[in-house]
Design an enzyme around this catalytic site. Structure first.
Site, PDB file in Angstrom:
ATOM      1  N   TRP A  55       0.844  -1.196   0.000  1.00 38.66           N
ATOM      2  CA  TRP A  55       0.000   0.000   0.000  1.00 38.66           C
ATOM      3  C   TRP A  55       0.880   1.247   0.000  1.00 38.66           C
ATOM      4  O   TRP A  55       0.604   2.215  -0.694  1.00 38.66           O
ATOM      5  CB  TRP A  55      -0.967   0.023   1.208  1.00 38.66           C
ATOM      6  CG  TRP A  55      -2.144  -0.894   1.045  1.00 38.66           C
ATOM      7  CD1 TRP A  55      -2.194  -2.014   0.290  1.00 38.66           C
ATOM      8  CD2 TRP A  55      -3.432  -0.729   1.636  1.00 38.66           C
ATOM      9  NE1 TRP A  55      -3.436  -2.578   0.379  1.00 38.66           N
ATOM     10  CE2 TRP A  55      -4.214  -1.825   1.192  1.00 38.66           C
ATOM     11  CE3 TRP A  55      -4.006   0.206   2.504  1.00 38.66           C
ATOM     12  CZ2 TRP A  55      -5.542  -1.987   1.597  1.00 38.66           C
ATOM     13  CZ3 TRP A  55      -5.326   0.040   2.902  1.00 38.66           C
ATOM     14  CH2 TRP A  55      -6.094  -1.051   2.441  1.00 38.66           C
ATOM     15  N   ASP A  80       4.197  -0.585  11.266  1.00 37.27           N
ATOM     16  CA  ASP A  80       3.860  -2.002  11.421  1.00 37.27           C
ATOM     17  C   ASP A  80       4.658  -2.609  12.565  1.00 37.27           C
ATOM     18  O   ASP A  80       5.715  -2.106  12.932  1.00 37.27           O
ATOM     19  CB  ASP A  80       4.151  -2.782  10.132  1.00 37.27           C
ATOM     20  CG  ASP A  80       3.341  -4.074  10.067  1.00 37.27           C
ATOM     21  OD1 ASP A  80       2.358  -4.127   9.314  1.00 37.27           O
ATOM     22  OD2 ASP A  80       3.683  -5.034  10.801  1.00 37.27           O
ATOM     23  N   LYS A 161      -9.313  -2.276   6.847  1.00 42.12           N
ATOM     24  CA  LYS A 161      -9.709  -3.654   6.568  1.00 42.12           C
ATOM     25  C   LYS A 161     -10.639  -4.139   7.677  1.00 42.12           C
ATOM     26  O   LYS A 161     -10.393  -3.897   8.856  1.00 42.12           O
ATOM     27  CB  LYS A 161      -8.491  -4.564   6.512  1.00 42.12           C
ATOM     28  CG  LYS A 161      -8.905  -5.924   6.030  1.00 42.12           C
ATOM     29  CD  LYS A 161      -8.040  -7.121   6.330  1.00 42.12           C
ATOM     30  CE  LYS A 161      -6.577  -7.096   6.279  1.00 42.12           C
ATOM     31  NZ  LYS A 161      -6.046  -7.531   4.974  1.00 42.12           N
TER      32      LYS A 161
END
Ligand SMILES: C[S@@+](CC[C@H](N)C(=O)[O-])C[C@H]1O[C@@H](n2cnc3c(N)ncnc32)[C@H](O)[C@@H]1O
Lengths: 266, 1000
Positions: A55, A80, A161
């Site tokens: 992304w 992350d 998501k």
């Protein structure tokens, strides 16, 4: 042990390799954008749960390669738990997004400026306990939302998501308080057989009577206290069982009919 | 009319289990179940939450505390034991409750939430205070609370990224930060003595930490997958762990060094997720529960409980009983009788071992049986049979207590050049001994002996069929059945022993038949036998003994290893035994758990497995490292399972046989992500039980459907599609076997068969089958019953998407083919001409093969956009002769009714959407099913809700919404009963509902 029925290779996987993306997930963002055009004219973005980084690659290409002007004022921050290989124009942080300190770190990188777009493609370690997996997934979204409320400009877009499980309608209802429009979108590159979809929240409109305030000692639930999506009331007696507000979001399939169906195998 | 829906039963994950006195208490979905440990009786099932699953529980001072997700409840223990519903006491916490405990004096409750915060509440769950460690509020996967005293309460918190934090509740200070693990911490617990903390994580290891110094004491490696739970027991001297590798392991905790040493491994669950774990240290039993819905008890002292479970004797040990052995004398054979063991040595010496007083004695020596001997016997007659290579047979009959030899008989069979096999069988006091030579032209010599005086009464010379080498024997009703190599079964009629045998060739896929057992006789005079082969296959074959006509009604394979035999136990469970690498394993095949295993070194040993005179007690004798080992298995003192689950992973499809099986009993099949298909029985009360677990598919199931009362079809990835036939002729059980396999398109197929449909040709057992694939291919087949073969009769394709559903719909003279691809359309073809098929009034009359080119489906006749994403499920109702109604549920959360009709001229097909509910659920609608002859429609969706619509006017009018406790709700099926319908819903586990229409 039986072998799983999932077919490993599909067209998106091959396409990702061809186009130099680190993961097939890139097409999910591309197809969502094809539908909603949320990446038009954005300059400052946050990509949460970004590893391995496809992304961020899409964002980097869109913000910098396609439009090299005003590079100095543009910004992409990617976060992350896992380390990420560097990507041009992307600042990466290895941290847990549910940790309040992480949000502070990201805020610092924006130096008081607002972001136009926040996305999170986060997925937790699946334990197999469906309710826990779903809860942790929703917490990842709420953590992302927490940052969003502190960082996103009014009218900005938030994409995350989701797995459409038991309590997804509660999340829609919560998001409905903060955005003009909440849509559940499924890119054609996401498998029809999986429960994965994306919430696309358009037009950020924070409630006027609530000021987000980040404090390292607050959990997500504490943070949203006072905003209508918080569950804790000021009176501290644990409430009896009650149905919480639920609403069903519009469903949109993204990616033209000519785009490839990821469940098909050849 | 309103629909009254009542949940009858629920089978699904059990996340926690705990011993409490003489009870086992388990969280079972929204319920708490209480069982008596010793009897296994379910004392009560009490609902404690509305929708959330019970993740943890504790009982103290007459109070019961349960928590799960954001729910918490404090309930009087008496109410858990007696009341069916306590859910009114449920309270909601704003955050996920990771763990909960009563305070030291029991007057308060501590709730640890997933954000590492503790809510201290009174017993009414009013929050008195909130405690946290400043700045440490990241999400936890696990955590426990250790209440040491009124002043000392520790929180053991397992984080996602940062290892373990131990903090003090009252000072709100971190005491330790343990960072040795990689990945999320899945469990952390402290020993009661306050010395140790044990933690486990993604990295498959267990770490033991010193709570005083904060140092790592040791790391326990052994599990081959993630570890979910840890408990200290036996005064903190032992630790038990439960893992995704389906085992629980026991570790010795050295009190001096903190070293962890693995001492035992127990196979407990079949599927990977084992969540609940507790040990009753007084009785030394462990309780586990998991995703498969099984609540299992494991005897941690299985091998020492009675004290005589394991014995081993070397020749030296035996000689201490004043028995002389020659140099190099070794054990050649043995047999277990009522009193103990009878042994034959390489010097022809016969010894006996008395199990009562553990004394060995020598009985006699017979030089004839020095070499090439074999030892066998008959327990019922208390005798052993020795034989040698030259055809000498010696029968020794003992008194009940073994103190005396009552009788012996020696026979010489001289007609065989050499004897290599001696098989023994008995019936009603008569003994049959069959001797076989390596020369295939020699007859099979069989002697019949009256056991009372030990007298030879008859001798048969049975003609050996071709390719025959007997390996097992069974006498039944004047017939002798021999199992042989090449998977052959030969049936000799002893009344006409001169006539040749009926031979059943290639009964099983393996080679050597290891056992043949009689099961029962059907009302139409067919006998049912259970047959096993060494390669791990077993079958049930129905035989007319008089003419040898046979029918395999079930064929299956055990999950791993070699199979030496199998039988039904007194409770009707099918028990198998055999070898799995170095272990001998006894397994309950019906309920899918290991009963015992013995590390014996493998199948090439001398071994013997027999009941020990009690149908629930067994003896396994084997030689290892020159020792005779006797392993006894006494019947367990606690039940081995308190509840049997079903599949360990998501159920992908389930199908009820249209006709009932017995009064108020039905059979249904379920197919799951674990690749197995299970044939189950369910009573109308909701009580279900698995009968057979089939391991034919090699990939996750896609569909299984009864296409008639007799036939079932299942499909999966790799183009696997099987036609099964159900046999209900026998009382013992229903049986099921594959009678045809669909041919695949390539040698290494990798397409999924997403769905199929069948239409029978009138007055025949032939049918037309259509299959749809993940690459958008469509194939039509003809099944010919006589040859039991599928022939491909037409092929087609639709765009480039995955095809999700298909239906064949006869309308007057037209056969309609309808598919639902992942693009949201319903697409229709007229396939009548293309298939060369004749219909009259919507019935398939006949089909004529097309001998020219393979027909290819023309362009579709019409398509209608019904959904905005894939159509997940589809049901058809033929409205009148020329039109039909299609009910669909989609990935777009919508439900719709569409109509397809053949126009008057029979030339064109028209379709239209009649009604649709675009907010039919909050998530994917995975199943739709018609009820009440098509007046009602029930839908199931992943948001765990069932919705009931009135569809009488072809409009969707929502009547009612029900919550189901099965996550990943994926399939449902309905069958009519005397009082309404029985509904089954599958997902993670399954539940049964009774549906009744009641007048308003
Ligand atoms: C599906 S991947 C993201 C793929 C990514 N969008 C791409 O295109 O390459 C999900 C990621 O979520 C991350 N994640 C899960 N929990 C997290 C947390 N608490 N904080 C930060 N990242 C997390 C995982 O490490 C994983 O890399």
């Amino acid at each position: 042990m039986g072998k799983s029925s999932k077919d490993k290779r599909d067209l998106y996987y091959r396409k990702a390799k061809e186009q130099g993306f680190r993961a097939r997930s890139a097409f999910k963002l591309l197809q969502l954008d094809e539908q909603f055009h949320f990446l038009d004219n954005v300059t400052r973005v946050v990509d949460l749960c970004a590893a391995p980084g496809s992304w961020s690659q899409v964002l980097s290409r869109r913000l910098f390669e396609d439009d090299p002007e005003n590079a100095a004022s543009k910004r992409i921050v990617a976060v992350d738990l896992q380390p990420m290989f560097p990507i041009d124009h992307v600042i990466t942080i290895q941290a847990d997004i549910t940790h309040p300190k992480t949000l502070n770190k990201i805020m610092d990188l924006f130096e008081g400026e607002k972001a136009d777009f926040v996305c999170s493609d986060g997925a937790p370690d699946v334990t197999g306990l469906h309710d826990l997996d779903e809860y942790v997934q929703q917490q990842l979204i709420l953590s992302a939302l927490q940052l969003t409320t502190c960082l996103l400009r009014e009218g900005g877009v938030f994409v995350a998501k989701i797995f459409r499980g038991r309590d997804i309608d509660m999340l829609y209802s919560q998001l409905g308080y903060l955005f003009e429009r909440v849509v559940c979108a499924k890119p054609r590159s996401s498998r029809g057989t999986s429960l994965e979809s994306f919430v696309v929240c358009l037009g950020y409109k924070p409630p006027t009577n609530w000021k987000p305030h980040l404090d390292v000692n607050m959990s997500v639930e504490d943070f949203f206290q006072g905003c209508e999506i918080g569950r804790l009331t000021l009176d501290d007696k644990l409430p009896e069982y009650h149905e919480e507000a639920r609403s069903i979001a519009d469903f949109i399939l993204c990616g033209g009919l000519d785009s490839f169906d990821s469940d098909a195998t050849y | 009319m309103v629909l009254k829906a009542r949940e009858l039963s629920h089978y699904g994950p059990s996340i926690c289990v705990k011993f409490h006195g003489d009870y086992v208490v388990a969280g079972y979905g929204v319920f708490v179940q209480v069982y008596e440990v010793l009897s296994g009786k379910l004392v009560n099932q009490s609902r404690v939450f509305h929708n959330n699953k019970v993740h943890g529980l504790c009982v103290e001072n007459g109070l019961f505390l349960a928590y799960g997700a954001r729910s918490v409840s404090v309930v009087p223990w008496q109410a858990i034991l007696s009341s069916k519903d306590n859910s009114k006491l449920e309270k909601m916490c704003p955050e996920w409750v990771t763990s909960a405990e009563f305070s030291f004096d029991g007057s308060a409750v501590y709730l640890l939430t997933s954000y590492n915060k503790v809510l201290c509440c009174d017993l009414e769950l009013e929050v008195l205070e909130t405690r946290v460690v400043y700045g440490e509020r990241a999400i936890l996967y696990s955590g426990t609370i250790t209440v040491q005293s009124a002043e000392k309460v520790h929180i053991n918190a397992g984080t996602v990224m940062d290892g373990v934090f131990i903090w003090d509740l009252f000072s709100e200070k971190n005491l330790h930060h343990f960072t040795g693990h990689e990945g999320s911490i899945f469990y952390v617990t402290a020993s009661k003595n306050g010395r140790f903390v044990a933690s486990c994580s993604d990295d498959r290891s267990i770490k033991l930490w010193d709570l005083e110094s904060g140092s790592l004491l040791s790391t326990g490696w052994g599990h081959t997958a993630r570890i979910w739970n840890l408990q200290f027991f036996d005064n903190d001297t032992k630790l038990i762990s439960a893992s995704e590798d389906c085992t629980c392991r026991v570790w010795e905790v050295s009190q001096l060094t903190g070293q962890l040493t693995q001492t035992d491994v127990h196979e407990i669950h079949l599927s990977k997720n084992v969540w609940g774990l507790d040990v009753d240290s007084r009785r030394m039993i462990a309780a586990t529960s998991g995703n498969d819905g099984r609540i299992k008890l494991t005897d941690l002292r299985l091998r020492t409980r009675a004290g005589d479970e394991s014995q081993a004797f070397s020749i030296d040990d035996i000689s201490r009983c004043r028995i002389d052995f020659a140099a190099n004398e070794i054990v050649k054979g043995f047999f277990w009788l009522h009193f103990g063991l009878v042994v034959l040595t390489s010097e022809g010496q016969v010894l006996k071992y008395s199990d009562q007083n553990s004394v060995w004695s020598s009985i006699f020596q017979n030089q004839k049986f020095k070499s090439f001997s074999s030892t066998t016997g008959v327990q019922k007659l208390n005798l052993v049979v020795f034989s040698n290579g030259s055809g000498d047979v010696l029968i020794v009959k003992f008194s009940q207590d073994g103190t005396q030899v009552l009788n012996t008989l020696e026979i010489a069979v001289t007609e065989l050049s050499k004897v290599t096999t001696c098989l023994v069988e008995s019936f009603d006091g008569e003994l049959f001994i069959a001797l076989q030579s390596p020369n295939p032209r020699d007859a099979l010599v069989c002697v019949k002996i009256d056991s009372a005086p030990l007298k030879l009464t008859e001798k048969y010379h049975l003609t050996r069929p071709a390719n025959f080498n007997a390996s097992s024997i069974l006498y039944h009703d004047n017939f002798l059945l021999f199992g042989s190599k090449f998977s052959t079964l030969a049936i000799f009629n002893l009344r006409e022993s001169e006539t040749s045998a009926h031979v059943l060739n290639r009964l099983l896929p393996g080679d050597t038949i290891t056992s043949v057992r009689f099961v029962e006789k059907s009302s139409n005079d067919r006998s049912l036998f259970s047959v096993t082969d060494r390669e791990g296959f077993y079958c049930f074959v129905s035989i007319d003994l008089n003419n040898g006509d046979s029918d395999i009604v079930l064929e299956n394979k055990i999950s791993k290893g070699f199979l030496e035999g199998a039988f039904y136990d007194p409770s009707g469970d099918y028990i198998t035994y055999g070898f799995k690498s170095n272990y001998f394993v006894m397994f309950n095949e019906t309920r899918q758990f290991e009963i015992m295993s013995e590390l014996c070194g493998g199948s090439h040993r001398q071994w013997l497995f027999l009941p020990n005179y009690d149908p629930n007690e067994f003896v396994f004798v084997y030689v290892k490292a020159s020792r005779i080992n006797i392993r006894k298995l006494h019947s367990s003192f606690v039940p081995q399972t308190l509840r049997d689950g079903l599949h360990g992973r998501e159920i992908r499809d389930l199908t009820l046989r249209p006709a009932s099986y017995n009064t108020r009993t039905h059979v249904f099949c379920s197919g799951a992500e674990d690749t197995t298909i299970k044939l189950n029985r369910i009573k109308e009360s909701g009580e279900a039980r698995t009968i057979w677990t089939f391991r034919k598919h090699t990939s996750g199931l896609q569909r299984c459907k009864f296409v008639s009362d007799q036939y079932l079809i299942s499909s999966a990835a790799r183009e696997e599609l099987y036609l099964w036939k159900l046999c209900t002729d026998f009382k013992s059980n229903p049986y099921m076997s594959i009678i045809a396999v669909l041919p695949t398109s390539t040698k290494l197929p990798d397409l999924r068969i997403m769905d199929f449909d069948v239409k029978f040709i009138e007055n025949s057992q032939d049918f037309i089958l259509v299959t749809v694939y993940s690459d958008s291919a469509i194939k039509l087949w003809h099944f010919e019953h006589a040859s039991q073969k599928f022939a491909l009769i037409a092929i087609g394709k639709y765009e480039t998407c995955c095809l999700l559903n298909v239906a064949l719909i006869p309308l007057k003279e037209t056969l309609l083919l309808l598919i639902s691809p992942s693009d949201g359309y319903l697409v229709a073809w007229d396939v009548t001409k293309c298939l060369n098929i004749n219909l009259r009034n919507g019935k398939l009359q006949d089909w004529k093969p097309n001998f020219s080119l393979m027909p290819i489906l023309p362009d579709y006749a019409t398509r209608v956009l019904v959904h905005r994403a894939g159509v997940k499920s589809l049901q058809v109702k033929s409205a009148n002769g020329s039109s039909c109604l299609i009910y669909t549920g989609g990935d777009d959360n919508a439900v719709a009714i569409s109509e397809f009709a053949v126009e008057e001229d029979e030339l064109s097909i028209k379709g239209q959407v009649l009604s649709s509910d675009t907010a039919g659920a909050a998530s994917t609608i995975t199943a739709v099913n018609l009820l009440n002859g098509g007046k009602g429609l029930i839908t199931a969706s992943v948001d765990q809700r069932l919705r009931y619509y009135d569809v009488t006017k072809n409009q969707l009018t929502l009547q009612d919404v029900f919550y189901t406790t099965n996550a990943d709700t994926g399939c449902l099926d309905v069958v009519s009963t005397a009082t309404g319908s029985l509904l089954l819903i599958g997902g993670v586990g399954f539940s049964a509902w009774s549906l009744r229409d009641v007048k308003k």
